[in-house]
Design a protein around this motif. Structure first.
Motif, short mmCIF file in Angstrom:
data_model
loop_
_atom_site.label_atom_id
_atom_site.label_comp_id
_atom_site.label_asym_id
_atom_site.label_seq_id
_atom_site.Cartn_x
_atom_site.Cartn_y
_atom_site.Cartn_z
N GLU A 111 81.03 -1.48 137.44
CA GLU A 111 80.67 -2.03 138.76
C GLU A 111 80.26 -3.50 138.63
OE1 GLU A 111 81.04 -0.74 141.67
OE2 GLU A 111 81.69 1.23 140.96
N TRP A 112 79.59 -3.81 137.53
CA TRP A 112 79.20 -5.21 137.28
C TRP A 112 80.43 -6.10 137.12
CZ3 TRP A 112 78.97 -7.52 132.04
CH2 TRP A 112 78.44 -8.83 132.05
N GLU A 113 81.42 -5.62 136.41
CA GLU A 113 82.64 -6.39 136.22
C GLU A 113 83.40 -6.59 137.53
OE1 GLU A 113 83.39 -8.15 133.90
OE2 GLU A 113 82.97 -7.28 131.93
N LYS A 114 83.18 -5.69 138.48
CA LYS A 114 83.80 -5.85 139.80
C LYS A 114 83.08 -6.89 140.66
CE LYS A 114 85.41 -1.03 140.03
NZ LYS A 114 85.24 0.28 140.74
N GLY A 115 81.89 -7.33 140.21
CA GLY A 115 81.18 -8.36 140.95
C GLY A 115 79.78 -8.01 141.39
N ALA A 116 79.34 -6.78 141.17
CA ALA A 116 77.99 -6.39 141.57
C ALA A 116 76.95 -7.08 140.71
CB ALA A 116 77.83 -4.88 141.46
N LYS A 117 75.94 -7.65 141.35
CA LYS A 117 74.86 -8.31 140.62
C LYS A 117 73.76 -7.34 140.20
CE LYS A 117 76.79 -12.32 141.00
NZ LYS A 117 77.45 -12.93 139.82
N VAL A 118 73.60 -6.28 140.97
CA VAL A 118 72.63 -5.24 140.63
C VAL A 118 73.27 -3.88 140.91
CG1 VAL A 118 70.40 -4.19 141.18
CG2 VAL A 118 70.62 -6.69 141.12
N VAL A 119 73.19 -2.98 139.93
CA VAL A 119 73.71 -1.63 140.09
C VAL A 119 72.54 -0.67 139.91
CG1 VAL A 119 75.41 0.06 139.36
CG2 VAL A 119 75.89 -2.38 139.08
N PHE A 158 66.05 2.40 136.96
CA PHE A 158 67.22 2.65 136.11
C PHE A 158 68.44 2.01 136.75
CE2 PHE A 158 70.65 5.97 135.12
CZ PHE A 158 71.01 5.36 133.93
N GLY A 159 69.03 1.05 136.03
CA GLY A 159 70.19 0.36 136.57
C GLY A 159 70.55 -0.86 135.76
N LEU A 160 71.52 -1.61 136.26
CA LEU A 160 72.01 -2.82 135.60
C LEU A 160 71.65 -4.04 136.43
CD1 LEU A 160 75.42 -3.46 133.91
CD2 LEU A 160 74.71 -4.96 135.78
N TYR A 161 71.23 -5.11 135.75
CA TYR A 161 70.82 -6.35 136.41
C TYR A 161 71.58 -7.52 135.80
CZ TYR A 161 67.05 -3.14 137.58
OH TYR A 161 66.34 -2.04 138.00
N ASP A 162 72.28 -8.24 136.63
CA ASP A 162 73.00 -9.42 136.16
C ASP A 162 72.01 -10.49 135.68
OD1 ASP A 162 75.72 -10.94 136.18
OD2 ASP A 162 74.31 -12.31 137.19
N PRO A 188 71.03 -9.20 145.41
CA PRO A 188 72.25 -9.42 146.18
C PRO A 188 73.37 -8.49 145.72
CG PRO A 188 72.12 -11.02 144.42
CD PRO A 188 70.91 -10.11 144.26
N ASP A 189 74.31 -8.21 146.59
CA ASP A 189 75.50 -7.43 146.22
C ASP A 189 75.13 -6.16 145.44
OD1 ASP A 189 77.07 -9.47 147.33
OD2 ASP A 189 76.97 -10.60 145.46
#
Length: 310
Positions: A111-119, A158-162, A188-189
């Protein structure tokens, strides 16, 4: 080559750190082999052998980093500080007890590679105690309705942060950070991915009723105004009712002074009711003041004892 940072806060997790390291390393090397990575553990003054095991991991693998806090700085400060110490293009925050599924890591990265800044990982079901899950659901729904910010239900961090969002966290300089609220307010996003929360693999949870209450009050006093607004409104209504009752009592006394008899029961009940309402809102006001006081003092998030492999 892009770099993924894994950030894991730990406290007395001697039974979990080595299996967690093995599981994360296997996941990244097999499914995300085109990425560089680091695994950062931040230890909140563990009293068991967690630190010894983390030291051994750092000696054996240069991808592993560790921060040892000089004392226990609580369930919010330590993870937030750890996030700010990562160096990856993105950072994945997860707990050390295997309740956050390892298999979610590749999905977050996709999802991050698709452009999401936070998942964000969202618990839709849980294998924890059913009553506790029900209470958490009630809390999330309540705070979401009361808050001016659209809070995220069943999001634990729990998640991913750009990297760009990690920079936002660094710039906030909040001495009492509530990450869930900060993500809801500033991310954002944002993309949300549901998952089932597993049972703790080993050890026991360090959360108790006081720590859960502390978390609830931090979010309530940081992101809602309704408590003080309710106190003002209810105080206005109660004072109006009190004035009306007093005037009625006075008129009845003047008109039927020779026949008017009133016991002390209404007075006693009125004192107890008014007193309990006042005490409740004084306590609520105290929670807001405690929150303000902590921010005004502006103490450091944590104080490090040492760091390894930086």
């Amino acid at each position: 080559m892009k770099k993924i940072s894994m950030m894991i806060p730990v406290y007395n997790e001697e039974e979990n750190v080595l299996p967690l390291y093995d599981a994360i390393t296997k996941c990244i090397t097999e499914e995300l082999s085109t990425y560089d990575y680091e695994i950062l553990f931040i230890d909140n003054k563990s009293q068991d052998t967690t630190r010894a095991k983390l030291t051994l991991l750092c000696q054996q693998d240069s991808h592993v980093k560790a921060i040892f806090n000089s004392k226990n700085f609580g369930q919010f400060n330590s993870p937030y500080y750890g996030l700010c110490q990562t160096s990856g293009d993105c950072t994945i925050l997860m707990c050390a007890d295997f309740q956050d599924p390892i298999e979610m890591i590749p999905r977050f990265v996709a999802e991050w590679e698709k452009g999401a800044k936070v998942v964000c990982g969202i618990k839709t079901t849980s294998k924890e105690n059913g009553f506790m899950y029900f209470l958490r659901s009630c809390y999330y729904r309540t705070i979401k309705k009361m808050s001016d910010v659209d809070q995220i239900e069943h999001f634990t961090g729990f998640g991913l942060y750009d990297k760009s969002f990690i920079n936002v966290l660094r710039e906030l300089r909040d001495p009492t950070p509530f990450l869930r609220g900060i993500v809801a307010e500033y991310a954002p996003d944002r993309v949300e991915i549901p998952y089932q929360q597993a049972k703790r693999r080993a050890g026991k949870t360090h959360n108790n009723w006081y720590s859960l209450y502390d978390a609830a009050m931090l979010s309530f006093t940081s992101y809602t105004k309704i408590g003080m607004r309710l106190a003002t409104l209810l105080g206005f209504i109660m004072s109006g009712l009190g004035l009306i009752i007093a005037l009625v009592y006075l008129v009845m006394k003047l008109i039927w002074w020779d026949r008017f008899v009133a016991g002390t029961a209404p007075i006693v009940l009125g004192v107890f009711v008014m007193g309990s309402v006042q005490l409740f809102f004084i306590g609520l006001l105290g929670e807001y003041i405690l929150n303000m006081n902590t921010r005004i003092i502006n103490r450091p998030l944590v104080i490090e004892e040492r760091r390894l492999n930086f």
